[in-house]
Design a protein around this motif. Sequence first.
Motif, PDB file in Angstrom:
ATOM      1  N   ARG A   1      76.260  37.162  95.360  1.00 49.69           N
ATOM      2  CA  ARG A   1      75.409  36.046  94.945  1.00 49.69           C
ATOM      3  C   ARG A   1      73.941  36.324  95.236  1.00 49.69           C
ATOM      4  NH1 ARG A   1      80.003  33.009  96.672  1.00 49.69           N
ATOM      5  NH2 ARG A   1      79.086  32.612  98.711  1.00 49.69           N
ATOM      6  N   LEU A   2      73.655  36.946  96.369  1.00 48.11           N
ATOM      7  CA  LEU A   2      72.270  37.316  96.676  1.00 48.11           C
ATOM      8  C   LEU A   2      71.754  38.288  95.618  1.00 48.11           C
ATOM      9  CD1 LEU A   2      69.758  37.300  98.499  1.00 48.11           C
ATOM     10  CD2 LEU A   2      70.833  39.164  99.803  1.00 48.11           C
ATOM     11  N   SER A   3      72.564  39.265  95.255  1.00 45.39           N
ATOM     12  CA  SER A   3      72.165  40.233  94.225  1.00 45.39           C
ATOM     13  C   SER A   3      71.883  39.540  92.898  1.00 45.39           C
ATOM     14  CB  SER A   3      73.253  41.285  94.027  1.00 45.39           C
ATOM     15  OG  SER A   3      73.444  42.031  95.201  1.00 45.39           O
ATOM     16  N   ILE A   4      72.740  38.620  92.515  1.00 47.88           N
ATOM     17  CA  ILE A   4      72.549  37.895  91.257  1.00 47.88           C
ATOM     18  C   ILE A   4      71.224  37.134  91.276  1.00 47.88           C
ATOM     19  CG2 ILE A   4      73.395  35.977  89.847  1.00 47.88           C
ATOM     20  CD1 ILE A   4      76.272  36.876  90.735  1.00 47.88           C
ATOM     21  N   ILE A   5      70.975  36.425  92.359  1.00 46.36           N
ATOM     22  CA  ILE A   5      69.736  35.646  92.464  1.00 46.36           C
ATOM     23  C   ILE A   5      68.520  36.572  92.424  1.00 46.36           C
ATOM     24  CG2 ILE A   5      68.369  34.194  94.020  1.00 46.36           C
ATOM     25  CD1 ILE A   5      70.519  32.610  92.592  1.00 46.36           C
ATOM     26  N   MET A   6      68.592  37.709  93.100  1.00 47.80           N
ATOM     27  CA  MET A   6      67.466  38.646  93.098  1.00 47.80           C
ATOM     28  C   MET A   6      67.260  39.237  91.697  1.00 47.80           C
ATOM     29  SD  MET A   6      66.169  38.562  96.136  1.00 47.80           S
ATOM     30  CE  MET A   6      66.632  36.825  96.158  1.00 47.80           C
ATOM     31  N   LEU A   7      68.335  39.563  91.010  1.00 48.26           N
ATOM     32  CA  LEU A   7      68.236  40.091  89.645  1.00 48.26           C
ATOM     33  C   LEU A   7      67.590  39.068  88.709  1.00 48.26           C
ATOM     34  CD1 LEU A   7      71.726  41.801  89.480  1.00 48.26           C
ATOM     35  CD2 LEU A   7      69.524  42.991  89.250  1.00 48.26           C
ATOM     36  N   LEU A   8      68.003  37.818  88.833  1.00 46.29           N
ATOM     37  CA  LEU A   8      67.420  36.779  87.989  1.00 46.29           C
ATOM     38  C   LEU A   8      65.964  36.527  88.344  1.00 46.29           C
ATOM     39  CD1 LEU A   8      70.406  34.266  87.825  1.00 46.29           C
ATOM     40  CD2 LEU A   8      69.624  35.843  86.039  1.00 46.29           C
ATOM     41  N   ARG A   9      65.627  36.632  89.616  1.00 51.59           N
ATOM     42  CA  ARG A   9      64.227  36.456  90.029  1.00 51.59           C
ATOM     43  C   ARG A   9      63.359  37.554  89.424  1.00 51.59           C
ATOM     44  NH1 ARG A   9      59.691  36.642  90.764  1.00 51.59           N
ATOM     45  NH2 ARG A   9      58.388  35.755  92.407  1.00 51.59           N
ATOM     46  N   GLU A  10      63.892  38.751  89.358  1.00 52.43           N
ATOM     47  CA  GLU A  10      63.151  39.887  88.804  1.00 52.43           C
ATOM     48  C   GLU A  10      63.069  39.823  87.277  1.00 52.43           C
ATOM     49  OE1 GLU A  10      61.101  43.423  88.243  1.00 52.43           O
ATOM     50  OE2 GLU A  10      61.383  42.341  90.117  1.00 52.43           O
ATOM     51  N   ALA A  11      64.200  39.583  86.637  1.00 46.37           N
ATOM     52  CA  ALA A  11      64.272  39.699  85.178  1.00 46.37           C
ATOM     53  C   ALA A  11      63.922  38.411  84.430  1.00 46.37           C
ATOM     54  CB  ALA A  11      65.671  40.157  84.772  1.00 46.37           C
ATOM     55  N   GLY A  12      64.030  37.294  85.089  1.00 44.18           N
ATOM     56  CA  GLY A  12      63.792  36.029  84.412  1.00 44.18           C
ATOM     57  C   GLY A  12      65.074  35.460  83.823  1.00 44.18           C
ATOM     58  N   GLU A  13      65.701  36.203  82.930  1.00 40.51           N
ATOM     59  CA  GLU A  13      66.953  35.781  82.318  1.00 40.51           C
ATOM     60  C   GLU A  13      67.795  37.023  82.055  1.00 40.51           C
ATOM     61  OE1 GLU A  13      67.746  32.492  79.178  1.00 40.51           O
ATOM     62  OE2 GLU A  13      67.501  34.370  78.038  1.00 40.51           O
ATOM     63  N   LEU A  14      69.095  36.887  82.313  1.00 40.34           N
ATOM     64  CA  LEU A  14      70.015  38.003  82.074  1.00 40.34           C
ATOM     65  C   LEU A  14      71.297  37.488  81.448  1.00 40.34           C
ATOM     66  CD1 LEU A  14      69.722  40.003  85.421  1.00 40.34           C
ATOM     67  CD2 LEU A  14      68.930  40.760  83.174  1.00 40.34           C
ATOM     68  N   CYS A  15      71.843  38.306  80.572  1.00 45.88           N
ATOM     69  CA  CYS A  15      73.160  38.061  80.011  1.00 45.88           C
ATOM     70  C   CYS A  15      74.202  38.379  81.094  1.00 45.88           C
ATOM     71  CB  CYS A  15      73.363  38.963  78.801  1.00 45.88           C
ATOM     72  SG  CYS A  15      75.004  38.828  78.077  1.00 45.88           S
ATOM     73  N   VAL A  16      75.336  37.717  81.017  1.00 43.59           N
ATOM     74  CA  VAL A  16      76.389  37.975  81.994  1.00 43.59           C
ATOM     75  C   VAL A  16      76.778  39.454  82.005  1.00 43.59           C
ATOM     76  CG1 VAL A  16      78.339  37.389  80.503  1.00 43.59           C
ATOM     77  CG2 VAL A  16      78.533  37.068  82.954  1.00 43.59           C
ATOM     78  N   CYS A  17      76.728  40.116  80.849  1.00 47.29           N
ATOM     79  CA  CYS A  17      77.090  41.542  80.821  1.00 47.29           C
ATOM     80  C   CYS A  17      76.078  42.380  81.610  1.00 47.29           C
ATOM     81  CB  CYS A  17      77.238  42.049  79.396  1.00 47.29           C
ATOM     82  SG  CYS A  17      75.742  42.011  78.413  1.00 47.29           S
ATOM     83  N   ASP A  18      74.799  41.992  81.586  1.00 53.09           N
ATOM     84  CA  ASP A  18      73.789  42.695  82.370  1.00 53.09           C
ATOM     85  C   ASP A  18      74.021  42.501  83.867  1.00 53.09           C
ATOM     86  OD1 ASP A  18      72.295  43.688  80.172  1.00 53.09           O
ATOM     87  OD2 ASP A  18      71.364  41.713  79.936  1.00 53.09           O
ATOM     88  N   ILE A  19      74.408  41.294  84.246  1.00 53.10           N
ATOM     89  CA  ILE A  19      74.681  41.008  85.659  1.00 53.10           C
ATOM     90  C   ILE A  19      75.883  41.820  86.124  1.00 53.10           C
ATOM     91  CG2 ILE A  19      75.330  39.225  87.321  1.00 53.10           C
ATOM     92  CD1 ILE A  19      73.754  37.228  85.502  1.00 53.10           C
ATOM     93  N   CYS A  20      76.919  41.877  85.295  1.00 57.60           N
ATOM     94  CA  CYS A  20      78.110  42.676  85.637  1.00 57.60           C
ATOM     95  C   CYS A  20      77.737  44.143  85.823  1.00 57.60           C
ATOM     96  CB  CYS A  20      79.180  42.540  84.556  1.00 57.60           C
ATOM     97  SG  CYS A  20      79.945  40.924  84.467  1.00 57.60           S
ATOM     98  N   ALA A  21      76.941  44.670  84.912  1.00 59.41           N
ATOM     99  CA  ALA A  21      76.544  46.078  84.990  1.00 59.41           C
ATOM    100  C   ALA A  21      75.692  46.345  86.219  1.00 59.41           C
ATOM    101  CB  ALA A  21      75.796  46.483  83.722  1.00 59.41           C
ATOM    102  N   ALA A  22      74.746  45.467  86.513  1.00 58.49           N
ATOM    103  CA  ALA A  22      73.838  45.685  87.643  1.00 58.49           C
ATOM    104  C   ALA A  22      74.533  45.555  88.984  1.00 58.49           C
ATOM    105  CB  ALA A  22      72.669  44.696  87.568  1.00 58.49           C
ATOM    106  N   THR A  23      75.552  44.710  89.057  1.00 56.75           N
ATOM    107  CA  THR A  23      76.259  44.511  90.327  1.00 56.75           C
ATOM    108  C   THR A  23      77.528  45.351  90.439  1.00 56.75           C
ATOM    109  OG1 THR A  23      77.484  42.626  89.429  1.00 56.75           O
ATOM    110  CG2 THR A  23      75.413  42.146  90.597  1.00 56.75           C
ATOM    111  N   SER A  24      77.920  46.007  89.348  1.00 54.30           N
ATOM    112  CA  SER A  24      79.175  46.776  89.293  1.00 54.30           C
ATOM    113  C   SER A  24      80.383  45.915  89.618  1.00 54.30           C
ATOM    114  CB  SER A  24      79.116  47.983  90.240  1.00 54.30           C
ATOM    115  OG  SER A  24      78.065  48.843  89.887  1.00 54.30           O
ATOM    116  N   GLU A  25      80.324  44.664  89.176  1.00 51.82           N
ATOM    117  CA  GLU A  25      81.426  43.726  89.399  1.00 51.82           C
ATOM    118  C   GLU A  25      82.027  43.322  88.057  1.00 51.82           C
ATOM    119  OE1 GLU A  25      82.631  43.123  92.227  1.00 51.82           O
ATOM    120  OE2 GLU A  25      81.030  43.544  93.648  1.00 51.82           O
ATOM    121  N   SER A  26      83.264  42.850  88.093  1.00 47.92           N
ATOM    122  CA  SER A  26      83.949  42.423  86.867  1.00 47.92           C
ATOM    123  C   SER A  26      83.408  41.086  86.380  1.00 47.92           C
ATOM    124  CB  SER A  26      85.450  42.301  87.126  1.00 47.92           C
ATOM    125  OG  SER A  26      85.697  41.217  88.012  1.00 47.92           O
TER     126      SER A  26
END
Length: 106
Positions: free
Chosen positions: A16-41
């Motif tokens: 969850r921390l990673s997701i929040i940090m990714l969104l803070r950096e990118a502004g908006e992300l597709c769920v597929c981008d979040i999955c790829a960046a976190t290496s999670e399903s």
Amino acid sequence: MLVPVQLFKILSDETRLSIIMLLREAGELCVCDICAATSESQPKISRHMAILREAGLVIDRREGKWIHYRLSPHMPAWAAETITTSWQCLREDVREWLQKSACTSC
């Protein structure tokens, strides 16, 4: 209403921390981008996104079959400041995660 203990419990989970940090950096992300960046399903990310949505930290929008997430502009100012301070400490790592994980499926 979000309280500090709740925010810190939510952010104590690494995904969850990673997701929040990714969104803070990118502004908006597709769920597929979040999955790829976190290496999670996708199911695991969806579970975490539900927690973040329920807490009022993220909002989503549907575009076709994909869901895009961003930080909620309605979260309390103190929570946004806490997220920004954390992002400032982690921003180089977050930028690397985004660069290494460019998703082409959406």
